[in-house]
Enzyme design. Structure first.
Site, PDB file in Angstrom:
ATOM      1  N   GLY A 110       0.836  -1.202   0.000  1.00 38.37           N
ATOM      2  CA  GLY A 110       0.000   0.000   0.000  1.00 38.37           C
ATOM      3  C   GLY A 110       0.871   1.251   0.000  1.00 38.37           C
ATOM      4  O   GLY A 110       0.606   2.231  -0.718  1.00 38.37           O
ATOM      5  N   THR A 111       1.930   1.210   0.803  1.00 31.02           N
ATOM      6  CA  THR A 111       2.837   2.362   0.921  1.00 31.02           C
ATOM      7  C   THR A 111       3.567   2.616  -0.393  1.00 31.02           C
ATOM      8  O   THR A 111       3.762   3.779  -0.796  1.00 31.02           O
ATOM      9  CB  THR A 111       3.864   2.100   2.047  1.00 31.02           C
ATOM     10  OG1 THR A 111       3.138   1.758   3.226  1.00 31.02           O
ATOM     11  CG2 THR A 111       4.744   3.297   2.305  1.00 31.02           C
ATOM     12  N   ILE A 132       6.486  -8.457   6.725  1.00 31.42           N
ATOM     13  CA  ILE A 132       6.761  -9.862   7.069  1.00 31.42           C
ATOM     14  C   ILE A 132       6.270 -10.764   5.948  1.00 31.42           C
ATOM     15  O   ILE A 132       6.732 -11.881   5.806  1.00 31.42           O
ATOM     16  CB  ILE A 132       6.112 -10.278   8.407  1.00 31.42           C
ATOM     17  CG1 ILE A 132       4.587 -10.162   8.368  1.00 31.42           C
ATOM     18  CG2 ILE A 132       6.697  -9.501   9.568  1.00 31.42           C
ATOM     19  CD1 ILE A 132       3.881 -10.863   9.527  1.00 31.42           C
ATOM     20  N   ASP A 133       5.309 -10.280   5.130  1.00 36.99           N
ATOM     21  CA  ASP A 133       4.673 -11.147   4.118  1.00 36.99           C
ATOM     22  C   ASP A 133       5.592 -11.478   2.940  1.00 36.99           C
ATOM     23  O   ASP A 133       5.331 -12.438   2.211  1.00 36.99           O
ATOM     24  CB  ASP A 133       3.405 -10.470   3.566  1.00 36.99           C
ATOM     25  CG  ASP A 133       2.401 -10.138   4.652  1.00 36.99           C
ATOM     26  OD1 ASP A 133       2.447 -10.781   5.715  1.00 36.99           O
ATOM     27  OD2 ASP A 133       1.572  -9.229   4.442  1.00 36.99           O
ATOM     28  N   ARG A 168      -1.906 -36.462  17.641  1.00 38.19           N
ATOM     29  CA  ARG A 168      -2.883 -35.566  17.014  1.00 38.19           C
ATOM     30  C   ARG A 168      -2.358 -34.989  15.693  1.00 38.19           C
ATOM     31  O   ARG A 168      -1.152 -35.012  15.434  1.00 38.19           O
ATOM     32  CB  ARG A 168      -3.150 -34.361  17.935  1.00 38.19           C
ATOM     33  CG  ARG A 168      -4.045 -34.669  19.098  1.00 38.19           C
ATOM     34  CD  ARG A 168      -4.079 -33.492  20.055  1.00 38.19           C
ATOM     35  NE  ARG A 168      -5.073 -33.708  21.106  1.00 38.19           N
ATOM     36  CZ  ARG A 168      -5.078 -33.070  22.266  1.00 38.19           C
ATOM     37  NH1 ARG A 168      -4.155 -32.180  22.547  1.00 38.19           N
ATOM     38  NH2 ARG A 168      -6.016 -33.321  23.148  1.00 38.19           N
ATOM     39  N   ARG A 264       4.892 -10.558  14.265  1.00 42.57           N
ATOM     40  CA  ARG A 264       5.297  -9.210  13.886  1.00 42.57           C
ATOM     41  C   ARG A 264       6.032  -8.468  14.996  1.00 42.57           C
ATOM     42  O   ARG A 264       6.557  -7.386  14.765  1.00 42.57           O
ATOM     43  CB  ARG A 264       4.050  -8.404  13.509  1.00 42.57           C
ATOM     44  CG  ARG A 264       3.858  -8.298  12.031  1.00 42.57           C
ATOM     45  CD  ARG A 264       2.502  -7.819  11.647  1.00 42.57           C
ATOM     46  NE  ARG A 264       2.052  -6.611  12.304  1.00 42.57           N
ATOM     47  CZ  ARG A 264       0.889  -6.027  12.034  1.00 42.57           C
ATOM     48  NH1 ARG A 264       0.092  -6.550  11.112  1.00 42.57           N
ATOM     49  NH2 ARG A 264       0.514  -4.954  12.665  1.00 42.57           N
TER      50      ARG A 264
HETATM   51  O1  F6P Z   1       1.012  -7.249   6.136  1.00 42.61           O
HETATM   52  C1  F6P Z   1       1.397  -7.732   7.371  1.00 42.61           C
HETATM   53  C2  F6P Z   1       0.245  -8.381   8.078  1.00 42.61           C
HETATM   54  O2  F6P Z   1       0.699  -8.791   9.339  1.00 42.61           O
HETATM   55  C3  F6P Z   1      -0.430  -9.523   7.332  1.00 42.61           C
HETATM   56  O3  F6P Z   1       0.318 -10.707   7.410  1.00 42.61           O
HETATM   57  C4  F6P Z   1      -1.769  -9.559   8.002  1.00 42.61           C
HETATM   58  O4  F6P Z   1      -2.742 -10.117   7.178  1.00 42.61           O
HETATM   59  C5  F6P Z   1      -2.041  -8.108   8.259  1.00 42.61           C
HETATM   60  O5  F6P Z   1      -0.801  -7.446   8.288  1.00 42.61           O
HETATM   61  C6  F6P Z   1      -2.768  -7.804   9.542  1.00 42.61           C
HETATM   62  O6  F6P Z   1      -3.082  -6.440   9.549  1.00 42.61           O
HETATM   63  P1  F6P Z   1      -3.613  -5.581  10.788  1.00 42.61           P
HETATM   64  O7  F6P Z   1      -2.393  -5.117  11.543  1.00 42.61           O
HETATM   65  O8  F6P Z   1      -4.310  -4.451  10.152  1.00 42.61           O
HETATM   66  O9  F6P Z   1      -4.475  -6.476  11.598  1.00 42.61           O
END
Ligand code: F6P
Length: 336
Positions: A110-111, A132-133, A168, A264
């Site tokens: 987005g940035t 992180i993605d 499990r 994160r």
């Molecule tokens: O883009 C990083 C991320 O942690 C994704 O892995 C996750 O889907 C999203 O951000 C979660 O976003 P928010 O902080 O808005 O809940």
């Protein structure tokens, strides 16, 4: 020269190390003044800023989160806008009033889009890919990814003993948005038996067969790593949905874990600290060379940059040809 720096979108380990890389290079090496903008593009709309000094950067190399704060403010977003404020115009005005020669944007997809649009409006911008993605197009790796994979891999390691004791199936849901990078890398590093990612369609019968075949081979427990972005019934989280489907399909007692924001948080790995330091330093180099409208990249082991217009709007996804998928399949890992 006077530059500003902001962090936007979800936080991740390595942001502070990047800010430090940009600022220390700017202040120490080039004598450039640096202003930190609080809360991403939100702070640029309200001129919520602070002057960054070497003192304010102390202790930041290994610190998680972002010292500047962040937000998901998208100044170009039209949908749902209720005010009459022309946000891009306000940003351009504040940029001028703050006397900036360049804005450094640290953020995810987005940035990068917003940074590209600001550059198109005539503002000097350079950006650093952060998530992180690991789904930002044009860079092999974005900082934050290695730290998230390391946390997820450790969590998977810890699930093995409890899965084995109780015989499990253990489902672990990891982040990644629409991409399967975290699931693929942590799943393979953690010895996952089934790894489900958004890029590869799955068949629940095949997953069931894989788990039942493992029992026949004398392996009474299984680890299933699931990316949050896989297809579900649209109501349940990915991990919960797959765990229920596995129980219906096989009768194997199944539990799920959602790792969530732990991925994160906290300190970046040494790899991410060094990647952040290098990317931050090179961002300052770009500014000094007057190369604006570009995003820093890692290609192989070399730091480079590409035009922001090439990045904006694209996603870097896992392909079935990725070596970890190919090798995993050969070793019996089920990708669905
Ligand atoms: O883009 C990083 C991320 O942690 C994704 O892995 C996750 O889907 C999203 O951000 C979660 O976003 P928010 O902080 O808005 O809940």
């Amino acid at each position: 020269m006077r530059i500003a720096i902001l962090t936007s979108g979800g936080d991740c380990p390595g942001i502070n190390a990047t800010i430090r890389g940009v600022c220390k290079t700017a202040i120490n090496h080039y004598g450039i003044e640096v202003i930190g903008i609080h809360s991403g593009f939100q702070g640029l709309l309200t001129k919520d800023v602070e002057v960054l000094t070497e003192k304010s950067l102390s202790g930041m190399l290994n610190m998680g989160g972002t010292m500047l704060g962040t937000s998901r403010e998208k100044p170009f977003k039209k949908k749902g806008v209720t005010t009459d404020i022309d946000k891009p115009a306000l940003i351009a005005r504040n940029f001028k009033e703050l006397g900036l020669d360049c804005l450094v944007c640290i953020g995810g997809n987005g940035t990068q889009k917003t940074a590209a649009k600001l550059f198109d409006m005539g503002l000097n911008v350079v950006s650093v890919p952060k998530t992180i993605d690991n789904d930002i197009w044009g860079t092999d790796i974005s900082f934050g990814f290695d730290s998230a994979v390391s946390i997820a891999s450790e969590a998977i390691d810890r699930l093995h003993s409890t899965a084995s004791s109780h015989r499990r199936a253990m489902v672990i849901e990891v982040m990644g948005h629409k991409a399967g990078w975290i699931a693929l890398y942590s799943g393979m590093a953690g010895g996952g038996d089934v790894i489900l990612i958004p890029e590869i369609p799955y068949d629940i019968h095949r997953i069931g067969e894989t788990l039942l075949a493992r029992i026949k081979k004398g392996k009474p427990y299984s680890i299933v790593v699931v990316a949050e972005g896989i297809l579900t019934d649209g109501k349940k989280r990915a991990g919960e949905y797959i765990a229920q489907q596995i129980e219906y399909e096989t009768g194997i007692e199944t539990r799920e874990t959602v790792l969530g924001y732990v991925q994160r948080g906290g300190s970046p790995t040494p790899f991410d600290r060094n990647l952040s330091t290098r990317m931050g330093g090179h961002a300052t180099e770009l500014i000094v060379e007057g190369k604006f409208g570009r995003m820093i990249t890692l290609k192989g082991d070399a730091i480079d940059s590409i035009p922001l217009c090439d990045v904006a709007g694209k996603l870097k996804l896992v392909t079935e040809e990725h070596d970890l998928v190919v090798q995993g399949r050969r070793m019996g890992v089920c990708f669905g």
